[in-house]
Design an enzyme around this catalytic site. Structure first.
Site, PDB file in Angstrom:
ATOM      1  CG  HIS A  87      -1.784   1.114   1.424  1.00  0.00           C
ATOM      2  ND1 HIS A  87      -1.761   1.944   2.522  1.00  0.00           N
ATOM      3  CD2 HIS A  87      -2.799   1.556   0.632  1.00  0.00           C
ATOM      4  CE1 HIS A  87      -2.709   2.845   2.414  1.00  0.00           C
ATOM      5  NE2 HIS A  87      -3.357   2.644   1.275  1.00  0.00           N
ATOM      6  NE  ARG A  88      -1.761   5.701   1.451  1.00  0.00           N
ATOM      7  CZ  ARG A  88      -2.255   6.370   2.488  1.00  0.00           C
ATOM      8  NH1 ARG A  88      -1.465   7.171   3.179  1.00  0.00           N
ATOM      9  NH2 ARG A  88      -3.525   6.276   2.818  1.00  0.00           N
TER      10      ARG A  88
ATOM     11  CD  GLU B 137      -2.973   2.340  -3.255  1.00  0.00           C
ATOM     12  OE1 GLU B 137      -3.942   3.091  -3.357  1.00  0.00           O
ATOM     13  OE2 GLU B 137      -1.991   2.620  -2.520  1.00  0.00           O
TER      14      GLU B 137
ATOM     15  CG  ASP C 151      -2.917   7.012  -3.348  1.00  0.00           C
ATOM     16  OD1 ASP C 151      -3.999   6.419  -3.406  1.00  0.00           O
ATOM     17  OD2 ASP C 151      -2.073   6.848  -2.429  1.00  0.00           O
TER      18      ASP C 151
ATOM     19  CG  HIS D  95      -3.072   9.251   0.412  1.00  0.00           C
ATOM     20  ND1 HIS D  95      -3.636   9.965   1.445  1.00  0.00           N
ATOM     21  CD2 HIS D  95      -3.917   8.226   0.162  1.00  0.00           C
ATOM     22  CE1 HIS D  95      -4.766   9.393   1.810  1.00  0.00           C
ATOM     23  NE2 HIS D  95      -4.959   8.332   1.054  1.00  0.00           N
TER      24      HIS D  95
ATOM     25  CD  GLU E 133      -7.066   5.480  -4.248  1.00  0.00           C
ATOM     26  OE1 GLU E 133      -6.358   4.893  -3.423  1.00  0.00           O
ATOM     27  OE2 GLU E 133      -7.878   6.386  -3.966  1.00  0.00           O
TER      28      GLU E 133
ATOM     29  CE  LYS F 262      -6.500   9.051  -2.228  1.00  0.00           C
ATOM     30  NZ  LYS F 262      -7.263   7.931  -1.637  1.00  0.00           N
TER      31      LYS F 262
ATOM     32  CG  ASP G  31       0.424   0.831   5.606  1.00  0.00           C
ATOM     33  OD1 ASP G  31       0.092   1.074   4.434  1.00  0.00           O
ATOM     34  OD2 ASP G  31      -0.179   1.314   6.598  1.00  0.00           O
TER      35      ASP G  31
HETATM   36  O1  G3P Z   1      -6.668   1.605  -2.944  1.00  0.00           O
HETATM   37  C1  G3P Z   1      -6.794   1.202  -1.644  1.00  0.00           C
HETATM   38  C2  G3P Z   1      -6.480   2.320  -0.685  1.00  0.00           C
HETATM   39  O2  G3P Z   1      -5.297   2.951  -1.083  1.00  0.00           O
HETATM   40  C3  G3P Z   1      -7.586   3.322  -0.617  1.00  0.00           C
HETATM   41  O3  G3P Z   1      -7.455   4.279   0.367  1.00  0.00           O
HETATM   42  O4  G3P Z   1      -6.847   6.449   1.297  1.00  0.00           O
HETATM   43  O5  G3P Z   1      -5.150   4.655   1.225  1.00  0.00           O
HETATM   44  O6  G3P Z   1      -5.856   5.790  -0.868  1.00  0.00           O
HETATM   45  P1  G3P Z   1      -6.265   5.334   0.496  1.00  0.00           P
HETATM   46 MG    MG Z   2      -4.752   4.631  -2.324  1.00  0.00          MG
END
Ligand code: G3P
Ligand code: MG
Length: 244
Positions: A10-11, A37, A39, A52, A112, A114, A234
């Site tokens: 995640h990120r 992943e 953003d 993000h 993603e 955003k 994470d």
């Molecule tokens: O794409 C899953 C997750 O990243 C969504 O929430 O706020 O972390 O971008 P956020």
């Molecule tokens: Mg995200």
């Protein structure tokens, strides 16, 4: 059809490096992740960058809204020191840089989209154009997602062959209609509001289900047991050890 691994960083590996930076994507690869992943958002002058928050304050030494900041200003910001002094000098990366890095590292990705309010369509078009330009045709196919229905609809329009997922915090009443109209591969859910029945319904309807952001082994185990296909975490190294 896209083969989604169970663990998505995640990120990047944002538990061990500053989120959405090149360092975080390198750390994800070092942790053994196959998919990350990130953003994709726009600066005021419509440059796609990997970032993000709405505002610069939490993860850089800048301040104010990203959507009101020109790209040139970002090139002077430090996006690493807030996390740890050892990451001083880490930059807010452009989407192009991230895609090139991921291709070099052999990582797959979930982009993603955003958007800030009002640029749902523009953010999607610009981000997807970068993917079309840069991502090698023989590399693993991406997953494109967004909380914005408009952005996912643009993805369907301009990149119909790429897998799409719609993100939600709480499952919307009309999720079946959304899935059908957007031709979705899957949904991405906030795991804290998910329950076993919702997972079963989404799976029975033929969709993949990803869950964000899952940072404990106990919760990951429960979600996989319910039938969740993949989790955003994470801490990819920790998760991959238990869920290779
Ligand atoms: O794409 C899953 C997750 O990243 C969504 O929430 O706020 O972390 O971008 P956020
Ligand atoms: Mg995200």
């Amino acid at each position: 059809m896209l083969e989604l691994p169970r663990i998505i960083a995640h990120r990047g590996a944002s538990g061990s490096a500053p989120e959405n930076t090149i360092a975080a994507f390198r750390a994800a690869a070092a942790a053994g992740a196959k998919f990350v992943e990130f953003d994709s958002s726009l600066t005021s002058d419509a440059r796609p960058v990997v970032f993000h928050d709405d505002v610069l304050d939490r993860t850089t030494d800048g301040t104010g809204l990203l959507a009101e900041t020109p790209f040139e200003t970002l090139t002077h910001l430090d996006a690493g020191s807030w996390f740890n002094a050892t990451f001083a000098g880490e930059m807010v990366p452009t989407l192009d840089e991230v895609l090139e890095t991921l291709a070099d590292l052999g990582l797959g990705f979930n982009m993603e989209i955003k958007p800030d309010r009002g640029r749902e369509e523009e953010t999607a078009r610009i981000s997807l154009a970068a993917v079309a330009d840069i991502w090698p045709k023989d590399a693993v196919a991406p997953l494109i997602s967004s909380f914005s229905r408009t952005s996912v609809a643009v993805a369907k329009d301009v990149a119909p062959d790429q897998a799409r997922s719609f993100l939600f915090d709480r499952r919307p009443e009309d999720w079946r209609e959304i899935g059908e109209s957007l031709g979705l591969f899957g949904f991405g859910a906030n795991h804290t509001h998910l329950d076993e029945r919702q997972v079963a319904e989404i799976k029975q309807a033929g969709y993949r289900l990803t869950a964000y952001t899952v940072n404990t082994l106990e919760r990951a185990s429960l979600l996989f047991g319910w039938g969740v296909d993949a989790i955003f975490t994470d801490h990819p190294a920790l998760m991959i050890k238990s869920f290779p």
